[in-house]
Scaffold this active site. Structure first.
Site, PDB file in Angstrom:
ATOM      1  CB  ILE A  37      -0.896  -0.083   1.278  1.00 32.63           C
ATOM      2  CG1 ILE A  37      -2.285  -0.965   0.989  1.00 32.63           C
ATOM      3  CG2 ILE A  37      -1.491   1.514   1.515  1.00 32.63           C
ATOM      4  CD1 ILE A  37      -3.126  -0.478   0.060  1.00 32.63           C
ATOM      5  CB  VAL A  44       0.453   1.211  -4.641  1.00 29.20           C
ATOM      6  CG1 VAL A  44      -0.634   1.785  -5.638  1.00 29.20           C
ATOM      7  CG2 VAL A  44       0.904  -0.060  -4.860  1.00 29.20           C
ATOM      8  CD  GLU A  45      -2.469   5.472  -1.962  1.00 28.70           C
ATOM      9  OE1 GLU A  45      -2.323   6.728  -2.250  1.00 28.70           O
ATOM     10  OE2 GLU A  45      -3.530   4.588  -2.309  1.00 28.70           O
ATOM     11  CB  THR A  46       4.007   8.032  -0.910  1.00 28.67           C
ATOM     12  OG1 THR A  46       4.322   6.968  -0.089  1.00 28.67           O
ATOM     13  CG2 THR A  46       2.542   8.435  -0.948  1.00 28.67           C
ATOM     14  CE1 TYR A  48      -3.985   2.193  -4.683  1.00 31.96           C
ATOM     15  CE2 TYR A  48      -5.324   0.531  -3.440  1.00 31.96           C
ATOM     16  CZ  TYR A  48      -4.418   1.578  -3.564  1.00 31.96           C
ATOM     17  OH  TYR A  48      -3.793   1.920  -2.368  1.00 31.96           O
TER      18      TYR A  48
END
Length: 336
Positions: free
Chosen positions: A127, A130-132, A318
């Protein structure tokens, strides 16, 4: 973050000491000086949540309306990429290598989060990856600028962003943080896991026991907060995420889920020509979907934990990217 708390201690920002939130009374007018919408919002925050009205107006005198944010959110959506183009954006050697490093660096916190919340370490790492990209891209906009711009100057979603602005000011007060200093995305998502303010207040946790929650620079708090989010959204420890399916017959498409919610059972899909690669009970509810892969259509059944991932971002692709990145991390790490 400690600097911001030192500032908060000096200024007691929400306790009626005028001028501590940046510009003193009478400072130069900002983009929202004299705005009736802002005046109404400040009145609500004063009446309903006990903020000092003049102090809050001092904050908004320093808020900047960002045209680049309005341009970004109003830009026509790009075509929806098929899975064969979407997947390579996130499942890269560089992201896997950085993820393994992040896992090793924060192994103790990840193991504790898995034990307390039942969410596997690799899913938490995926997570954040993928996010940052593990904190590389957390956003360069001041959160208060982003939320104010969208809350007061973007009518299609103004109500939503004003709610998030309210939540943001509340969390800044609760965590004793300078609301003019915190940064995030153009939509106001914050920190390593990109939580919106409402998610921060509902699910973020002080995982390292310092008495404050810092998802911007404290990986332990970010890790615990992601695990908390998934646990609260239905993650079941030890259960699988997805199952690959084979299909045959002319009723296959009738099994595809119209949305993310699992509305059909494995047994109902079997009657429509679906068969799972795994042993799944007939009464299990699943989200059935098709992706356009490199070698043609791929059919999948998303289980309860898959649905939990889509609570973080309402997208099948996602959720698949997070899941498959987590699998690659396990392989690269060499753990079971």
């Amino acid at each position: 973050m400690q600097v911001m708390r030192d500032w908060a201690a000096r200024c007691a920002p929400w306790m009626g000491l005028l001028g501590c939130l940046g510009a003193a009374p009478g400072a130069l007018a900002g983009d929202y000086e004299g705005s009736p919408q802002v005046a109404e919002f400040v009145g609500e925050m004063t009446r309903d949540y006990g903020f000092a009205g003049e102090q809050l107006m001092d904050v908004f005198r320093q808020v900047e309306r960002k045209q680049s944010i309005l341009d970004a959110i109003s830009r026509p959506a790009e075509r929806v990429k098929p899975w064969k183009e979407y997947r390579p954006m996130f499942l890269t050697e560089a992201r896997v290598a950085r993820g393994v490093d992040f896992w090793r660096q924060h192994e103790a916190a990840l193991a504790r989060a898995e034990q307390e919340y039942g969410v596997p370490a690799q899913v938490i790492v995926a997570i954040i990856g993928v996010e940052t990209f593990f904190g590389r891209n957390t956003g360069n906009y001041r959160v208060i600028d982003a939320l104010s711009t969208l809350g007061f100057d973007y009518p299609p979603r103004a109500e939503f962003f004003r709610k998030e602005l309210r939540e943001f000011l509340l969390l800044a007060r609760e965590e004793q943080l300078d609301p003019l200093s915190l940064k995030g995305s153009y939509a106001g998502a914050m920190g390593l896991p990109q939580f919106m303010p409402s998610s921060f207040r509902a699910y973020a946790v002080d995982f390292d026991g310092t008495g404050h929650i810092n998802i911007w620079t404290n990986a332990d708090d970010a890790i615990g907060s992601v695990a908390s989010y998934f646990k609260r959204h239905g993650w079941v420890a030890g259960e699988p995420v997805v199952s690959r399916a084979d299909v045959r017959g002319d009723q296959v498409d009738q099994g595809l889920s119209p949305a993310l919610e699992p509305v059909k059972t494995v047994g109902e899909l079997r009657a429509l020509g679906w068969s799972s690669h795994d042993a799944l009970r007939d009464d299990m509810p699943v989200t059935a979907f098709r992706l356009e892969g490199d070698n043609g259509p791929e059919y999948w059944m998303g289980l309860k934990n898959f649905y939990a991932i889509t609570r973080y971002n309402r997208s099948v692709m996602y959720a698949m990217a997070v899941h498959q990145l987590s699998e690659l991390l396990v392989q690269a790490r060499g753990v079971k």
